[in-house]
Design a protein around this motif. Structure first.
Motif, PDB file in Angstrom:
ATOM      1  N   VAL A  29       0.866  -1.172   0.000  1.00 27.19           N
ATOM      2  CA  VAL A  29       0.000   0.000   0.000  1.00 27.19           C
ATOM      3  C   VAL A  29       0.910   1.230   0.000  1.00 27.19           C
ATOM      4  CG1 VAL A  29      -0.250   0.122   2.519  1.00 27.19           C
ATOM      5  CG2 VAL A  29      -2.019   1.076   1.080  1.00 27.19           C
ATOM      6  N   SER A  30       0.543   2.240  -0.777  1.00 32.32           N
ATOM      7  CA  SER A  30       1.329   3.468  -0.806  1.00 32.32           C
ATOM      8  C   SER A  30       0.957   4.336   0.382  1.00 32.32           C
ATOM      9  CB  SER A  30       1.115   4.214  -2.124  1.00 32.32           C
ATOM     10  OG  SER A  30      -0.250   4.457  -2.343  1.00 32.32           O
ATOM     11  N   VAL A  31       1.960   5.027   0.918  1.00 29.32           N
ATOM     12  CA  VAL A  31       1.775   5.901   2.074  1.00 29.32           C
ATOM     13  C   VAL A  31       2.539   7.198   1.843  1.00 29.32           C
ATOM     14  CG1 VAL A  31       1.465   3.998   3.711  1.00 29.32           C
ATOM     15  CG2 VAL A  31       3.748   4.915   3.318  1.00 29.32           C
ATOM     16  N   LYS A  32       2.188   8.216   2.624  1.00 25.53           N
ATOM     17  CA  LYS A  32       2.928   9.477   2.605  1.00 25.53           C
ATOM     18  C   LYS A  32       2.849  10.119   3.974  1.00 25.53           C
ATOM     19  CE  LYS A  32      -0.540  12.831   1.385  1.00 25.53           C
ATOM     20  NZ  LYS A  32      -0.437  14.237   1.128  1.00 25.53           N
ATOM     21  N   THR A  33       3.764  11.036   4.217  1.00 25.07           N
ATOM     22  CA  THR A  33       3.710  11.778   5.473  1.00 25.07           C
ATOM     23  C   THR A  33       2.623  12.838   5.354  1.00 25.07           C
ATOM     24  OG1 THR A  33       5.459  13.272   4.694  1.00 25.07           O
ATOM     25  CG2 THR A  33       6.148  11.398   6.054  1.00 25.07           C
ATOM     26  N   ALA A  34       1.941  13.098   6.446  1.00 27.62           N
ATOM     27  CA  ALA A  34       0.862  14.089   6.442  1.00 27.62           C
ATOM     28  C   ALA A  34       1.400  15.514   6.400  1.00 27.62           C
ATOM     29  CB  ALA A  34      -0.025  13.892   7.669  1.00 27.62           C
ATOM     30  N   GLU A  35       2.685  15.661   6.657  1.00 24.65           N
ATOM     31  CA  GLU A  35       3.311  16.978   6.617  1.00 24.65           C
ATOM     32  C   GLU A  35       4.767  16.811   6.187  1.00 24.65           C
ATOM     33  OE1 GLU A  35       4.445  18.209  10.994  1.00 24.65           O
ATOM     34  OE2 GLU A  35       2.511  17.175  10.965  1.00 24.65           O
ATOM     35  N   PRO A  36       5.395  17.881   5.748  1.00 25.65           N
ATOM     36  CA  PRO A  36       6.798  17.783   5.324  1.00 25.65           C
ATOM     37  C   PRO A  36       7.727  17.396   6.474  1.00 25.65           C
ATOM     38  CG  PRO A  36       5.797  19.791   4.493  1.00 25.65           C
ATOM     39  CD  PRO A  36       4.833  19.203   5.480  1.00 25.65           C
ATOM     40  N   VAL A  37       8.775  16.678   6.112  1.00 25.26           N
ATOM     41  CA  VAL A  37       9.780  16.178   7.056  1.00 25.26           C
ATOM     42  C   VAL A  37      11.109  16.862   6.739  1.00 25.26           C
ATOM     43  CG1 VAL A  37      11.053  14.100   7.752  1.00 25.26           C
ATOM     44  CG2 VAL A  37       8.623  13.943   7.164  1.00 25.26           C
ATOM     45  N   PRO A  38      11.878  17.277   7.755  1.00 25.13           N
ATOM     46  CA  PRO A  38      13.199  17.847   7.470  1.00 25.13           C
ATOM     47  C   PRO A  38      14.040  16.866   6.645  1.00 25.13           C
ATOM     48  CG  PRO A  38      12.619  18.196   9.770  1.00 25.13           C
ATOM     49  CD  PRO A  38      11.571  17.282   9.192  1.00 25.13           C
ATOM     50  N   LYS A  39      14.705  17.379   5.609  1.00 24.15           N
ATOM     51  CA  LYS A  39      15.467  16.522   4.696  1.00 24.15           C
ATOM     52  C   LYS A  39      16.479  15.644   5.423  1.00 24.15           C
ATOM     53  CE  LYS A  39      17.043  17.618   0.615  1.00 24.15           C
ATOM     54  NZ  LYS A  39      17.630  18.381  -0.513  1.00 24.15           N
ATOM     55  N   GLU A  40      17.116  16.168   6.448  1.00 21.20           N
ATOM     56  CA  GLU A  40      18.146  15.386   7.135  1.00 21.20           C
ATOM     57  C   GLU A  40      17.569  14.197   7.908  1.00 21.20           C
ATOM     58  OE1 GLU A  40      17.059  18.644  10.078  1.00 21.20           O
ATOM     59  OE2 GLU A  40      17.506  18.629   7.947  1.00 21.20           O
ATOM     60  N   LYS A  41      16.255  14.203   8.156  1.00 25.43           N
ATOM     61  CA  LYS A  41      15.620  13.100   8.884  1.00 25.43           C
ATOM     62  C   LYS A  41      15.002  12.047   7.963  1.00 25.43           C
ATOM     63  CE  LYS A  41      14.802  15.161  13.281  1.00 25.43           C
ATOM     64  NZ  LYS A  41      14.185  14.613  14.461  1.00 25.43           N
ATOM     65  N   ILE A  42      15.026  12.264   6.658  1.00 25.86           N
ATOM     66  CA  ILE A  42      14.402  11.323   5.727  1.00 25.86           C
ATOM     67  C   ILE A  42      15.014   9.918   5.800  1.00 25.86           C
ATOM     68  CG2 ILE A  42      13.987  10.823   3.278  1.00 25.86           C
ATOM     69  CD1 ILE A  42      13.391  13.821   2.924  1.00 25.86           C
ATOM     70  N   PRO A  43      16.346   9.761   5.867  1.00 26.50           N
ATOM     71  CA  PRO A  43      16.888   8.401   5.973  1.00 26.50           C
ATOM     72  C   PRO A  43      16.376   7.641   7.204  1.00 26.50           C
ATOM     73  CG  PRO A  43      18.629   9.912   5.341  1.00 26.50           C
ATOM     74  CD  PRO A  43      17.418  10.749   5.691  1.00 26.50           C
ATOM     75  N   GLU A  44      16.251   8.334   8.323  1.00 25.26           N
ATOM     76  CA  GLU A  44      15.723   7.727   9.544  1.00 25.26           C
ATOM     77  C   GLU A  44      14.258   7.319   9.359  1.00 25.26           C
ATOM     78  OE1 GLU A  44      14.963   9.223  14.116  1.00 25.26           O
ATOM     79  OE2 GLU A  44      16.450  10.288  12.905  1.00 25.26           O
ATOM     80  N   LEU A  45      13.469   8.169   8.721  1.00 26.01           N
ATOM     81  CA  LEU A  45      12.072   7.849   8.438  1.00 26.01           C
ATOM     82  C   LEU A  45      11.972   6.639   7.520  1.00 26.01           C
ATOM     83  CD1 LEU A  45       8.999   8.307   8.303  1.00 26.01           C
ATOM     84  CD2 LEU A  45       9.443  10.042   6.548  1.00 26.01           C
ATOM     85  N   MET A  46      12.821   6.577   6.497  1.00 27.34           N
ATOM     86  CA  MET A  46      12.780   5.451   5.566  1.00 27.34           C
ATOM     87  C   MET A  46      13.116   4.133   6.266  1.00 27.34           C
ATOM     88  SD  MET A  46      11.578   6.749   2.899  1.00 27.34           S
ATOM     89  CE  MET A  46      11.709   5.397   1.764  1.00 27.34           C
ATOM     90  N   LYS A  47      14.014   4.151   7.230  1.00 27.53           N
ATOM     91  CA  LYS A  47      14.315   2.945   8.021  1.00 27.53           C
ATOM     92  C   LYS A  47      13.083   2.515   8.804  1.00 27.53           C
ATOM     93  CE  LYS A  47      19.243   3.782   8.429  1.00 27.53           C
ATOM     94  NZ  LYS A  47      20.340   4.186   9.301  1.00 27.53           N
ATOM     95  N   PHE A  48      12.370   3.496   9.370  1.00 29.94           N
ATOM     96  CA  PHE A  48      11.132   3.193  10.093  1.00 29.94           C
ATOM     97  C   PHE A  48      10.104   2.572   9.151  1.00 29.94           C
ATOM     98  CE2 PHE A  48       6.801   4.633  11.090  1.00 29.94           C
ATOM     99  CZ  PHE A  48       6.627   4.052  12.339  1.00 29.94           C
TER     100      PHE A  48
END
Length: 114
Positions: free
Chosen positions: A65-84
């Protein structure tokens, strides 16, 4: 240092130049609207992105299923979010618009049902 952007805030697509000196915005040129100026300053000082991905879903008509964040995420935190997101596994049913998870206070929303 001068950063050059094509603004994405509205359909005008202004060519914007942001002059930064000692880590501070000195001047912004080329904006035809205040929203473009705000976006350009944020892009230089603290860039953020809405992140989209897919996660596996058990028991659904499709395997992901495709998902997205409900709000923008700081660019430097994207790798951490992708691991999650890589560790996230959902169970059907999943509806469009359903909040399927939360990461650091940011809601992860389904953009396709399963």
């Amino acid at each position: 240092m001068i950063y050059r952007f094509t603004c994405i805030v509205c359909p005008l697509g202004c060519s914007i130049e942001v002059d930064v000196e000692n880590g501070k915005v000195k001047e912004v040129k080329g904006c035809k609207c205040p929203r473009g100026m705000e976006w350009a300053i944020q892009e230089v000082t603290s860039p953020k992105r809405v992140v989209m991905s897919v996660v596996p879903v058990e028991g659904g008509a499709l395997p992901t299923v495709s998902v997205k964040t409900a709000e923008p995420v700081p660019k430097e935190k994207i790798p951490e979010l992708m691991k999650f997101l890589a560790k996230l596994k959902l169970k059907a049913p999943v509806s469009v618009g359903q909040v399927v998870a939360e990461w650091e206070g940011i809601k992860i929303v389904a953009t396709r049902g399963a």
